[in-house]
Design a protein around this motif. Structure first.
Motif, PDB file in Angstrom:
ATOM      1  N   ARG A   1      48.189  15.172  51.934  1.00 46.86           N
ATOM      2  CA  ARG A   1      48.778  14.058  52.685  1.00 46.86           C
ATOM      3  C   ARG A   1      50.304  14.061  52.696  1.00 46.86           C
ATOM      4  NH1 ARG A   1      44.809  11.694  49.570  1.00 46.86           N
ATOM      5  NH2 ARG A   1      46.340  10.626  48.250  1.00 46.86           N
ATOM      6  N   PHE A   2      50.916  14.782  51.755  1.00 46.46           N
ATOM      7  CA  PHE A   2      52.378  14.814  51.671  1.00 46.46           C
ATOM      8  C   PHE A   2      52.875  16.255  51.835  1.00 46.46           C
ATOM      9  CE2 PHE A   2      51.303  10.868  49.603  1.00 46.46           C
ATOM     10  CZ  PHE A   2      52.337   9.998  49.957  1.00 46.46           C
ATOM     11  N   PRO A   3      52.895  16.759  53.067  1.00 49.26           N
ATOM     12  CA  PRO A   3      53.347  18.143  53.271  1.00 49.26           C
ATOM     13  C   PRO A   3      54.809  18.367  52.908  1.00 49.26           C
ATOM     14  CG  PRO A   3      53.087  16.999  55.374  1.00 49.26           C
ATOM     15  CD  PRO A   3      52.494  16.109  54.326  1.00 49.26           C
ATOM     16  N   SER A   4      55.560  17.289  52.717  1.00 43.80           N
ATOM     17  CA  SER A   4      56.972  17.432  52.329  1.00 43.80           C
ATOM     18  C   SER A   4      57.137  17.891  50.885  1.00 43.80           C
ATOM     19  CB  SER A   4      57.699  16.095  52.512  1.00 43.80           C
ATOM     20  OG  SER A   4      57.137  15.094  51.676  1.00 43.80           O
ATOM     21  N   ILE A   5      56.088  17.758  50.064  1.00 44.01           N
ATOM     22  CA  ILE A   5      56.183  18.176  48.662  1.00 44.01           C
ATOM     23  C   ILE A   5      56.334  19.695  48.602  1.00 44.01           C
ATOM     24  CG2 ILE A   5      54.967  18.326  46.457  1.00 44.01           C
ATOM     25  CD1 ILE A   5      53.670  15.657  47.082  1.00 44.01           C
ATOM     26  N   GLU A   6      57.444  20.156  48.075  1.00 41.81           N
ATOM     27  CA  GLU A   6      57.749  21.580  48.007  1.00 41.81           C
ATOM     28  C   GLU A   6      57.301  22.215  46.692  1.00 41.81           C
ATOM     29  OE1 GLU A   6      61.943  21.604  48.460  1.00 41.81           O
ATOM     30  OE2 GLU A   6      61.911  20.862  50.538  1.00 41.81           O
ATOM     31  N   ARG A   7      57.287  21.433  45.639  1.00 38.31           N
ATOM     32  CA  ARG A   7      56.964  21.968  44.315  1.00 38.31           C
ATOM     33  C   ARG A   7      56.580  20.798  43.416  1.00 38.31           C
ATOM     34  NH1 ARG A   7      62.236  21.061  44.682  1.00 38.31           N
ATOM     35  NH2 ARG A   7      63.373  20.285  42.869  1.00 38.31           N
ATOM     36  N   GLY A   8      56.134  21.130  42.209  1.00 40.70           N
ATOM     37  CA  GLY A   8      55.778  20.045  41.317  1.00 40.70           C
ATOM     38  C   GLY A   8      55.404  20.514  39.933  1.00 40.70           C
ATOM     39  N   LEU A   9      55.237  19.539  39.067  1.00 39.02           N
ATOM     40  CA  LEU A   9      54.784  19.753  37.695  1.00 39.02           C
ATOM     41  C   LEU A   9      53.870  18.594  37.349  1.00 39.02           C
ATOM     42  CD1 LEU A   9      55.366  21.531  35.002  1.00 39.02           C
ATOM     43  CD2 LEU A   9      56.633  19.490  34.311  1.00 39.02           C
ATOM     44  N   VAL A  10      52.632  18.899  36.980  1.00 41.27           N
ATOM     45  CA  VAL A  10      51.700  17.844  36.619  1.00 41.27           C
ATOM     46  C   VAL A  10      51.100  18.141  35.248  1.00 41.27           C
ATOM     47  CG1 VAL A  10      51.137  17.198  38.980  1.00 41.27           C
ATOM     48  CG2 VAL A  10      49.808  18.979  37.854  1.00 41.27           C
ATOM     49  N   MET A  11      50.840  17.068  34.519  1.00 40.71           N
ATOM     50  CA  MET A  11      50.170  17.170  33.232  1.00 40.71           C
ATOM     51  C   MET A  11      48.727  16.764  33.405  1.00 40.71           C
ATOM     52  SD  MET A  11      51.027  15.401  29.531  1.00 40.71           S
ATOM     53  CE  MET A  11      52.651  15.057  30.147  1.00 40.71           C
ATOM     54  N   VAL A  12      47.821  17.623  32.960  1.00 39.57           N
ATOM     55  CA  VAL A  12      46.386  17.385  33.098  1.00 39.57           C
ATOM     56  C   VAL A  12      45.703  17.827  31.811  1.00 39.57           C
ATOM     57  CG1 VAL A  12      46.393  17.674  35.613  1.00 39.57           C
ATOM     58  CG2 VAL A  12      46.042  19.665  34.152  1.00 39.57           C
ATOM     59  N   GLN A  13      44.409  17.608  31.729  1.00 35.31           N
ATOM     60  CA  GLN A  13      43.629  18.111  30.606  1.00 35.31           C
ATOM     61  C   GLN A  13      43.777  19.626  30.546  1.00 35.31           C
ATOM     62  OE1 GLN A  13      39.647  16.620  30.561  1.00 35.31           O
ATOM     63  NE2 GLN A  13      38.908  18.129  29.092  1.00 35.31           N
ATOM     64  N   ALA A  14      43.906  20.181  29.339  1.00 37.34           N
ATOM     65  CA  ALA A  14      44.176  21.616  29.176  1.00 37.34           C
ATOM     66  C   ALA A  14      43.137  22.477  29.873  1.00 37.34           C
ATOM     67  CB  ALA A  14      44.249  21.965  27.690  1.00 37.34           C
ATOM     68  N   GLU A  15      41.889  22.078  29.797  1.00 35.27           N
ATOM     69  CA  GLU A  15      40.820  22.843  30.443  1.00 35.27           C
ATOM     70  C   GLU A  15      40.995  22.852  31.960  1.00 35.27           C
ATOM     71  OE1 GLU A  15      35.938  22.606  30.987  1.00 35.27           O
ATOM     72  OE2 GLU A  15      36.953  21.336  29.519  1.00 35.27           O
ATOM     73  N   VAL A  16      41.422  21.734  32.504  1.00 35.35           N
ATOM     74  CA  VAL A  16      41.660  21.645  33.943  1.00 35.35           C
ATOM     75  C   VAL A  16      42.877  22.480  34.332  1.00 35.35           C
ATOM     76  CG1 VAL A  16      42.243  20.064  35.827  1.00 35.35           C
ATOM     77  CG2 VAL A  16      40.559  19.398  34.112  1.00 35.35           C
ATOM     78  N   ALA A  17      43.907  22.461  33.499  1.00 35.20           N
ATOM     79  CA  ALA A  17      45.086  23.280  33.769  1.00 35.20           C
ATOM     80  C   ALA A  17      44.718  24.758  33.835  1.00 35.20           C
ATOM     81  CB  ALA A  17      46.141  23.045  32.687  1.00 35.20           C
ATOM     82  N   ASP A  18      43.853  25.181  32.922  1.00 35.30           N
ATOM     83  CA  ASP A  18      43.410  26.582  32.926  1.00 35.30           C
ATOM     84  C   ASP A  18      42.664  26.914  34.212  1.00 35.30           C
ATOM     85  OD1 ASP A  18      44.509  26.914  30.423  1.00 35.30           O
ATOM     86  OD2 ASP A  18      42.613  26.641  29.345  1.00 35.30           O
ATOM     87  N   ARG A  19      41.817  26.003  34.661  1.00 33.89           N
ATOM     88  CA  ARG A  19      41.048  26.252  35.879  1.00 33.89           C
ATOM     89  C   ARG A  19      41.936  26.272  37.120  1.00 33.89           C
ATOM     90  NH1 ARG A  19      35.682  22.433  34.878  1.00 33.89           N
ATOM     91  NH2 ARG A  19      34.768  23.712  33.214  1.00 33.89           N
ATOM     92  N   LEU A  20      42.872  25.353  37.168  1.00 35.65           N
ATOM     93  CA  LEU A  20      43.752  25.282  38.332  1.00 35.65           C
ATOM     94  C   LEU A  20      44.603  26.535  38.489  1.00 35.65           C
ATOM     95  CD1 LEU A  20      44.955  21.571  38.101  1.00 35.65           C
ATOM     96  CD2 LEU A  20      43.577  22.547  39.935  1.00 35.65           C
ATOM     97  N   THR A  21      44.940  27.175  37.395  1.00 34.72           N
ATOM     98  CA  THR A  21      45.850  28.320  37.446  1.00 34.72           C
ATOM     99  C   THR A  21      45.146  29.656  37.230  1.00 34.72           C
ATOM    100  OG1 THR A  21      46.360  28.044  35.077  1.00 34.72           O
ATOM    101  CG2 THR A  21      47.803  26.929  36.650  1.00 34.72           C
TER     102      THR A  21
ATOM    103  N   VAL B   1      50.862  22.177  34.601  1.00 36.90           N
ATOM    104  CA  VAL B   1      50.693  23.072  35.746  1.00 36.90           C
ATOM    105  C   VAL B   1      51.908  22.913  36.646  1.00 36.90           C
ATOM    106  CG1 VAL B   1      49.351  23.577  37.828  1.00 36.90           C
ATOM    107  CG2 VAL B   1      48.182  22.949  35.693  1.00 36.90           C
ATOM    108  N   ALA B   2      52.611  24.011  36.877  1.00 35.79           N
ATOM    109  CA  ALA B   2      53.729  24.022  37.817  1.00 35.79           C
ATOM    110  C   ALA B   2      53.271  24.706  39.094  1.00 35.79           C
ATOM    111  CB  ALA B   2      54.926  24.754  37.220  1.00 35.79           C
ATOM    112  N   PHE B   3      53.764  24.244  40.214  1.00 35.43           N
ATOM    113  CA  PHE B   3      53.344  24.861  41.471  1.00 35.43           C
ATOM    114  C   PHE B   3      54.489  24.842  42.483  1.00 35.43           C
ATOM    115  CE2 PHE B   3      52.301  20.361  41.921  1.00 35.43           C
ATOM    116  CZ  PHE B   3      52.824  20.061  43.177  1.00 35.43           C
ATOM    117  N   THR B   4      54.414  25.785  43.411  1.00 36.00           N
ATOM    118  CA  THR B   4      55.352  25.874  44.525  1.00 36.00           C
ATOM    119  C   THR B   4      54.554  25.970  45.807  1.00 36.00           C
ATOM    120  OG1 THR B   4      56.944  27.060  43.131  1.00 36.00           O
ATOM    121  CG2 THR B   4      57.276  27.163  45.527  1.00 36.00           C
ATOM    122  N   ARG B   5      54.879  25.135  46.759  1.00 34.63           N
ATOM    123  CA  ARG B   5      54.158  25.120  48.033  1.00 34.63           C
ATOM    124  C   ARG B   5      54.205  26.503  48.675  1.00 34.63           C
ATOM    125  NH1 ARG B   5      51.120  21.179  51.111  1.00 34.63           N
ATOM    126  NH2 ARG B   5      52.560  19.564  50.419  1.00 34.63           N
ATOM    127  N   ARG B   6      53.089  26.944  49.201  1.00 31.32           N
ATOM    128  CA  ARG B   6      53.040  28.223  49.896  1.00 31.32           C
ATOM    129  C   ARG B   6      53.991  28.196  51.084  1.00 31.32           C
ATOM    130  NH1 ARG B   6      48.243  31.240  48.823  1.00 31.32           N
ATOM    131  NH2 ARG B   6      48.096  31.965  50.979  1.00 31.32           N
TER     132      ARG B   6
END
Length: 297
Positions: free
Chosen positions: A148-168, A211-216
């Protein structure tokens, strides 16, 4: 630089909670940050700067919020709890210079549904997402915000460790699955470290990860294609141990057409979903548009 005196100490957090008669609930995933050093670390890893508009979902009592407001041009803090939403500007005004506190825009809304139109114009196009996401809804929250927010270029989120592993997780891994592929549709993600339990109040019963991410650079803008890709992903992992020819049959219409689509997309129909990257799923979805459902194998 985030000033230490502006941030909330463990005693500050408990004092605020007591004043608000707040009892953290598991239902809302309320585990509040109480360590200023962790806040400074998160702000640094999120690379929030003076040109950024930061989006925070689930700010709670404001531990991370205060750090973000100090560094960003503006912060949109989306909080579903009306008591916390009302208290957050008061906390910022009490601990920050007036000009800095004015950068904070608190929006009482559900992060699972919030859209740019719900935010004030000054923060309707955030550039960075930085949040301690409620663990019980972290994945749909993250994916929905990126949609919903295509303007988001990058980010850092804190999640459950198991979820962080799956996301990355990369393709081929044991824990690679639906969250991995769907996040990869929007962004390149990487693990950014662990967060110890004692920095929260109350302490969670699970470990936490970043989890850190950069928009494709050029994500497909076709919403219909995204939905088709996600449907193929869901089908492929619904029967994880099955080959694509079998697992994709409900989505494709039959095992024969699933095999046909796979071959046309340059994918081995005898492979399993866990071996495919997001580009391969996109090719499958594109072929599903090209090849009619009644075309013989």
């Amino acid at each position: 630089m985030v000033e230490t005196e502006a941030l909330l100490s463990p005693a500050d957090v408990r004092e605020l909670a007591h004043a608000l008669d707040l009892r953290p609930t598991k239902r809302r995933g309320q585990n509040f940050l109480v360590d200023p050093n962790t806040v400074r670390r998160l702000v640094r890893l999120a690379a929030v700067g003076p040109d950024d508009v930061a989006l925070e979902v689930g700010p709670g009592l404001g531990s991370l919020t205060l750090g973000l407001v100090t560094e960003a041009a503006a912060v949109a803090a989306v909080e579903v709890d009306p008591v916390l939403a009302a208290a957050l500007p008061v906390t910022a005004a009490a601990r920050l210079p007036a000009a800095v506190a004015a950068r904070l825009h608190v929006v009482e809304a559900d992060g699972l549904r919030v859209e740019p139109a719900d935010l004030p114009p000054a923060v309707a196009a955030p550039t960075v997402l930085a949040a301690n996401l409620p663990y019980n809804v972290a994945v749909p929250l993250l994916l929905g915000l990126l949609e919903r927010f295509p303007s988001i270029e990058r980010g850092l989120v804190m999640v459950q460790a198991e979820v962080a592993d799956r996301l990355t997780s990369p393709p081929g891994g044991r824990i690679y699955g639906v969250p991995s592929v769907k996040l990869a549709w929007y962004a390149q993600a990487r693990p950014a470290g662990a967060v110890p339990r004692p920095v929260f109040w109350p302490q969670p019963n699970v470990d936490s990860g970043l989890v850190a991410f950069t928009r494709r650079a050029a994500p497909p803008a076709d919403v219909g294609l995204r939905r088709e890709v996600f449907a193929a992903v869901d089908a492929a992992f619904a029967q994880r141990r099955k080959t694509l020819r079998t697992a994709l049959a409900p989505w494709a219409g039959s095992p024969a057409r699933a095999e046909q689509l796979a071959r046309a997309a340059g994918v081995d129909p005898g492979a399993r979903g866990e071996t495919l990257d997001v580009e391969a799923f996109a090719r499958l979805a594109q072929q599903a548009r090209i090849l009619p459902a009644d075309q013989p194998a």
